[in-house]
Design an enzyme around this catalytic site. Structure first.
Site, PDB file in Angstrom:
ATOM      1  N   ARG A 167      -3.821  -4.564  12.690  1.00 25.66           N
ATOM      2  CA  ARG A 167      -3.425  -3.741  13.837  1.00 25.66           C
ATOM      3  C   ARG A 167      -3.578  -4.488  15.155  1.00 25.66           C
ATOM      4  O   ARG A 167      -2.795  -4.286  16.086  1.00 25.66           O
ATOM      5  CB  ARG A 167      -4.231  -2.441  13.828  1.00 25.66           C
ATOM      6  CG  ARG A 167      -3.745  -1.474  12.761  1.00 25.66           C
ATOM      7  CD  ARG A 167      -4.738  -0.390  12.420  1.00 25.66           C
ATOM      8  NE  ARG A 167      -4.179   0.455  11.369  1.00 25.66           N
ATOM      9  CZ  ARG A 167      -4.889   1.289  10.619  1.00 25.66           C
ATOM     10  NH1 ARG A 167      -6.204   1.386  10.800  1.00 25.66           N
ATOM     11  NH2 ARG A 167      -4.311   2.029   9.692  1.00 25.66           N
ATOM     12  N   LEU A 209       0.815  -1.212   0.000  1.00 21.47           N
ATOM     13  CA  LEU A 209       0.000   0.000   0.000  1.00 21.47           C
ATOM     14  C   LEU A 209       0.855   1.271   0.000  1.00 21.47           C
ATOM     15  O   LEU A 209       0.617   2.184  -0.780  1.00 21.47           O
ATOM     16  CB  LEU A 209      -0.930  -0.010   1.218  1.00 21.47           C
ATOM     17  CG  LEU A 209      -1.952   1.119   1.342  1.00 21.47           C
ATOM     18  CD1 LEU A 209      -2.937   1.092   0.170  1.00 21.47           C
ATOM     19  CD2 LEU A 209      -2.705   1.004   2.671  1.00 21.47           C
ATOM     20  N   GLU A 229       1.777   0.273  10.201  1.00 20.29           N
ATOM     21  CA  GLU A 229       0.352  -0.060  10.401  1.00 20.29           C
ATOM     22  C   GLU A 229      -0.427   1.177  10.861  1.00 20.29           C
ATOM     23  O   GLU A 229      -1.346   1.100  11.664  1.00 20.29           O
ATOM     24  CB  GLU A 229       0.189  -1.191  11.431  1.00 20.29           C
ATOM     25  CG  GLU A 229       0.776  -2.513  11.008  1.00 20.29           C
ATOM     26  CD  GLU A 229      -0.163  -3.331  10.133  1.00 20.29           C
ATOM     27  OE1 GLU A 229      -1.271  -2.843   9.819  1.00 20.29           O
ATOM     28  OE2 GLU A 229       0.219  -4.447   9.762  1.00 20.29           O
ATOM     29  N   GLY A 230      -0.047   2.331  10.325  1.00 23.67           N
ATOM     30  CA  GLY A 230      -0.658   3.589  10.713  1.00 23.67           C
ATOM     31  C   GLY A 230       0.100   4.181  11.886  1.00 23.67           C
ATOM     32  O   GLY A 230       0.247   3.534  12.924  1.00 23.67           O
ATOM     33  N   GLY A 236      21.098  -0.453  32.839  1.00 26.73           N
ATOM     34  CA  GLY A 236      22.258   0.437  32.822  1.00 26.73           C
ATOM     35  C   GLY A 236      23.105   0.228  31.582  1.00 26.73           C
ATOM     36  O   GLY A 236      22.588   0.015  30.488  1.00 26.73           O
TER      37      GLY A 236
END
Length: 408
Positions: A266, A133, A386-387, A362
């Site tokens: 998500r 996408l 994922e946004g 530490g």
């Protein structure tokens, strides 16, 4: 009670099948994934044998329905798998989550022929999937994608925009995708392209594209801060020919397909983040027992104990919200708002708890040899992909305001 024992207690409400799935995932993650996590991260090396083993165990399709060869497990059960993988190695969890993200839409929107042709190798862990996408022009703004899908008839003539879809014999994709997880290793790519950029979300269409398709090649490989053993690469399409039979769903329905799939993904990522946070908490607790300062174990210092308690609280809260989102999906309820709440909360929790763990360790925590700093690097990525968590704030705010408006 530690984070893992809290998880054990909550598992009492699970079905026997979900508990078995969780046990299988935990044994696999601890015995076969965790031991090489630091090494694979250092080398930025993808280990295909881990994915193949997931397939043998049925993890590559655990939440898919049995009608397509999946395990038929609940989505709540699936979050248990993702938590165990996240605790061992978030890169492996992301790889598997993206693989499922490439299958869910085919199950929901694919024809019977597409399911029979596309899914079996993915279900078996023989073909790795990717979800494509994001572009240079739009990550969070998915509607702004520019990868173009042009329509052609059986004679190779480009069709006019108003030509009916049944005249389309093939599509030719041109454009670039970036940050595509599992590329270039994946064989199956779910690609989103637009019929016309001017149409915004109303022009986006989904396509099933195989590795090796003429006109489809890989560009730059991402050099990432974290999740380094899960590859990510640029995809380049130059008039890549995709048969009409490989269009997923109807034309201009791709945006809806993408959003519905991302909502499921998500929750999966949220569960992986719970695993990261749990691992950080458990490692920090063990270290406070082992390390001595000022003549006593660090575990006796109240300030450090309080930090550990807050970490445990945050892990438990993130897990509860993630499970609630999964249960909502299992009940068939809308999950947009809940999935955003879960992903936002769990990724922020993973980042905070991992950062606290590094601080409690530490100088030892700052060393790459312990693997604690890897948890922090992996958690940072989850706040972005994922946004972004800023986008999830928008989604949640919109839902809250819409309810207030309707109640007014």
């Amino acid at each position: 009670m530690t984070a893992s024992s809290t998880a054990d207690a909550s598992a009492a409400a699970l079905t026997a099948e979900a508990r078995l799935l969780r046990a299988t995932a935990r044994e696999f993650a601890q015995r076969e994934v965790a031991p090489t996590a630091i090494e694979r991260d250092e080398e930025e090396r993808f280990d295909r044998s881990i994915f193949a083993r997931m397939g043998e165990l049925g993890l590559t399709a655990a939440p898919l329905p049995e009608t397509v060869g999946g395990g038929g497990f609940s989505y709540l059960g699936w979050t248990l798998v993702m938590e165990e993988l996240g605790a061992a190695d978030m890169a492996s969890a992301v790889m598997l989550s993206v693989h499922l993200l490439g299958q869910f839409p085919v199950v929901t929107y694919g024809t019977e022929e597409q399911q029979e042709r596309w899914l079996p190798a993915m279900v078996a862990g023989e073909a790795l999937g990717a979800f494509c996408l994001t572009e240079p022009s739009g990550g969070s703004d998915a509607a702004a994608l520019r990868t173009r899908a042009r329509r052609f008839d059986a004679d190779g003539r480009e069709l006019e925009p108003d030509a009916p879809p049944d005249r389309v014999a093939e599509y030719r994709l041109s454009g670039t995708k970036i940050w595509i997880s599992n590329a270039p290793e994946a064989e199956r790519y779910l690609v989103f392209a637009t019929l016309d950029p001017a149409l915004g979300p109303k022009g986006i269409t989904a396509f099933l594209v195989e590795k090796g398709t003429p006109g489809f090649r890989f560009g730059a490989h991402e050099k990432k801060m974290g999740i380094r053993s899960c590859p990510a690469a640029e995809l380049i399409f130059e008039d890549a020919v995709v048969p009409a039979a490989n269009r997923l769903g109807e034309e201009a329905r791709g945006y809806r397909i993408a959003l519905s799939s991302l909502a499921e993904g998500r929750i999966s990522i949220a569960a992986g983040c719970v695993g990261v946070a749990r691992s950080a908490l458990e490692q920090a607790a063990a270290y406070l027992h082992q390390r001595k300062a000022f003549g006593a174990p660090l575990a006796e210092l109240q300030g450090l104990r309080f930090t550990l308690a807050e970490m445990a609280r945050d892990v438990a809260a993130a897990r509860a919200l993630t499970h609630e989102a999964a249960r909502a999906k299992d009940r068939g309820e809308p999950i947009g708002e809940l999935s955003s709440l879960a992903k936002w909360t769990a990724s922020d929790t993973a980042m905070k708890v991992a950062t606290d763990a590094v601080q409690l360790f530490g100088g030892t925590g700052y060393s790459r040899e312990t693997g604690v700093e890897r948890l922090m690097r992996d958690a940072k990525g989850a706040q972005i992909y994922e946004g972004t968590n800023q986008i999830h704030r928008e989604i949640v705010a919109n839902a809250v305001l819409e309810r207030a408006k309707q109640g007014a």
